[in-house]
Design an enzyme around this catalytic site. Structure first.
Site, PDB file in Angstrom:
ATOM      1  N   HIS A  41      65.993  32.316  97.202  1.00 50.43           N
ATOM      2  CA  HIS A  41      66.741  33.150  96.322  1.00 50.43           C
ATOM      3  C   HIS A  41      68.274  33.326  97.222  1.00 50.43           C
ATOM      4  O   HIS A  41      68.628  34.505  97.350  1.00 50.43           O
ATOM      5  CB  HIS A  41      66.561  34.339  96.065  1.00 50.43           C
ATOM      6  CG  HIS A  41      65.265  34.190  95.055  1.00 50.43           C
ATOM      7  ND1 HIS A  41      64.381  35.198  94.749  1.00 50.43           N
ATOM      8  CD2 HIS A  41      65.272  33.573  93.998  1.00 50.43           C
ATOM      9  CE1 HIS A  41      63.342  34.841  93.671  1.00 50.43           C
ATOM     10  NE2 HIS A  41      64.149  33.432  93.118  1.00 50.43           N
ATOM     11  N   CYS A  96      55.808  29.962 101.560  1.00 49.15           N
ATOM     12  CA  CYS A  96      55.908  30.614 102.934  1.00 49.15           C
ATOM     13  C   CYS A  96      54.398  30.984 103.409  1.00 49.15           C
ATOM     14  O   CYS A  96      53.556  31.431 102.451  1.00 49.15           O
ATOM     15  CB  CYS A  96      56.596  31.829 103.030  1.00 49.15           C
ATOM     16  SG  CYS A  96      56.409  32.562 104.679  1.00 49.15           S
ATOM     17  N   GLU A 126      57.266  35.276  93.154  1.00 52.17           N
ATOM     18  CA  GLU A 126      56.270  35.491  94.005  1.00 52.17           C
ATOM     19  C   GLU A 126      55.078  36.239  93.558  1.00 52.17           C
ATOM     20  O   GLU A 126      53.600  35.766  93.587  1.00 52.17           O
ATOM     21  CB  GLU A 126      56.606  36.217  95.294  1.00 52.17           C
ATOM     22  CG  GLU A 126      55.633  36.364  96.325  1.00 52.17           C
ATOM     23  CD  GLU A 126      55.699  37.529  97.404  1.00 52.17           C
ATOM     24  OE1 GLU A 126      57.072  37.029  97.879  1.00 52.17           O
ATOM     25  OE2 GLU A 126      54.863  38.010  97.900  1.00 52.17           O
ATOM     26  N   CYS A 198      56.000  41.342 104.856  1.00 53.33           N
ATOM     27  CA  CYS A 198      56.001  40.458 106.289  1.00 53.33           C
ATOM     28  C   CYS A 198      56.881  40.968 107.400  1.00 53.33           C
ATOM     29  O   CYS A 198      57.620  41.869 106.909  1.00 53.33           O
ATOM     30  CB  CYS A 198      56.638  39.172 105.461  1.00 53.33           C
ATOM     31  SG  CYS A 198      58.331  38.918 105.250  1.00 53.33           S
ATOM     32  N   SER A 227      64.756  39.531  96.498  1.00 48.83           N
ATOM     33  CA  SER A 227      64.259  40.819  96.480  1.00 48.83           C
ATOM     34  C   SER A 227      64.362  41.433  97.836  1.00 48.83           C
ATOM     35  O   SER A 227      64.819  42.829  97.668  1.00 48.83           O
ATOM     36  CB  SER A 227      62.659  40.620  96.340  1.00 48.83           C
ATOM     37  OG  SER A 227      61.956  41.883  96.382  1.00 48.83           O
ATOM     38  N   SER A 270      67.098  35.339 103.145  1.00 49.31           N
ATOM     39  CA  SER A 270      67.546  34.013 102.415  1.00 49.31           C
ATOM     40  C   SER A 270      69.006  33.733 102.673  1.00 49.31           C
ATOM     41  O   SER A 270      69.683  32.732 102.009  1.00 49.31           O
ATOM     42  CB  SER A 270      66.961  33.859 101.159  1.00 49.31           C
ATOM     43  OG  SER A 270      67.284  34.990 100.293  1.00 49.31           O
TER      44      SER A 270
HETATM   45 FE1  SF4 Z   1      58.039  34.424 104.075  1.00 52.51          FE
HETATM   46 FE2  SF4 Z   1      58.714  37.044 104.652  1.00 52.51          FE
HETATM   47 FE3  SF4 Z   1      60.495  34.954 104.809  1.00 52.51          FE
HETATM   48 FE4  SF4 Z   1      59.359  35.750 102.380  1.00 52.51          FE
HETATM   49  S1  SF4 Z   1      60.673  36.965 103.655  1.00 52.51           S
HETATM   50  S2  SF4 Z   1      59.792  33.726 103.187  1.00 52.51           S
HETATM   51  S3  SF4 Z   1      57.440  36.144 103.134  1.00 52.51           S
HETATM   52  S4  SF4 Z   1      58.615  35.182 106.272  1.00 52.51           S
END
Ligand code: SF4
Length: 310
Positions: A41, A96, A126, A198, A227, A270
């Protein structure tokens, strides 16, 4: 005005892997490559990949026969996996591994006849993917809970055989409060062995806590549909800073910084570091000076490429 940079910030291992999967697929198979949903995102990332020949689609049904299709980092339901497997397309899964771990927890609970509570935001890809890893046809159920009020009113069929999982990018504080409410109502509820939120989400929230304590304004670089970036902005605001979520330096407003002694800058999991650098350059052009005492906390998590792209 001091500019303080959060550490860690920006790309997590799951995002790096997802972008690398798309780039390797482009190199190996050539454009167009189809990606179901935004691979991560972030507007800058998505626009950059689109310029290289990536076509983003909402559903696998939109992809022509014989194409290469990639699932986004947010993961997909079993129905989407099955739909793609039934088509004449080559699939690479950029889910992921930490989201896939939650899918596995859901499937294990389903196999053991347990019901599941999923804490997450309705409509997020997700969450849709995770809900779609539970098959309720055998009489079980998966319940989505978004906040404490819903937790307080949740009715389940069998409170003695109940597990809970969460979206990976939630606020740690809000999730702890919802979990406490659920444990209060359903004392036998079973939590996952390790947190579903995570490491990247946790580390970025810890870092923004420090940033908000020493900055009047906190700027979070990230897209509106991200998010974990939204959670960073909310947390900074909850801790007393004025906080803004921006995609790039052009979204900055000089009026936010009037009379400000310290501005904190962080970025969601991201958001590319180049966007952070451009934001810092703009702040410097407006008279800011980068603080030199900021800690560097590198993250050592790495995920491997899927078969066929190694
Ligand atoms: Fe994976 Fe966490 Fe990155 Fe999402 S934020 S892609 S769950 S490591």
């Amino acid at each position: 005005m001091l500019i303080r940079l959060a550490s860690p910030r920006g790309f997590c291992a799951g995002v790096e892997r997802a972008i690398e999967i798309v780039e390797r697929a482009l190199e190996r198979f050539g454009a167009p490559i189809y990606v179901r949903h935004e691979v991560v995102h972030n507007r800058t990332v998505v626009e950059g990949l689109r310029a290289k020949g990536v076509v983003f689609v909402d559903e696998v049904g939109e992809v022509p026969d014989g194409s290469v299709v990639i699932f986004s980092a947010h993961g997909v339901s079993r129905a989407v996996q099955a739909e793609a497997n039934a088509r004449n397309v080559q699939v690479f899964d950029a889910t992921c591994p930490l989201v896939a771990k939650v899918h596995n927890e859901v499937e294990r609970s389903e196999r053991h006849g347990r019901e599941i509570v999923l804490i997450g935001h309705s409509g997020h890809p997700e969450v849709e993917g995770t809900l779609g890893h539970y098959d309720p046809t055998d009489g079980g159920a998966i319940y989505l809970v978004e906040d404490e009020t819903q937790a307080a009113h949740l009715e389940v069929r069998n409170p003695e055989e109940l597990s809970v999982v969460t979206q990976t990018t939630l606020s740690m504080d809000d999730t702890a409060a919802i979990l406490a409410k659920l444990e209060d109502r359903f004392p036998a509820i079973s939590r996952p062995r390790s947190d579903d939120i995570c490491y990247a989400t946790q580390n970025r929230q810890d870092a923004v806590r420090e940033l908000a304590a020493e900055s009047e304004v906190v700027v979070v670089v990230g897209s509106r549909n991200s998010s974990n970036s939204n959670r960073l902005r909310e947390l900074a605001e909850r801790l007393g800073a004025r906080a803004y979520l921006i995609d790039d330096e052009d979204d900055l407003d000089r009026a936010w910084l009037e009379g400000v002694n310290a501005v904190g800058v962080t970025s969601g999991a991201s958001a590319p570091e180049a966007c952070v650098e451009a934001v810092v350059s703009r702040l410097e052009a407006w008279g800011g000076a980068l603080a030199l005492d900021q800690p560097d906390r590198p993250e050592l998590v790495e995920f491997s490429m899927p078969k066929g792209l190694r």
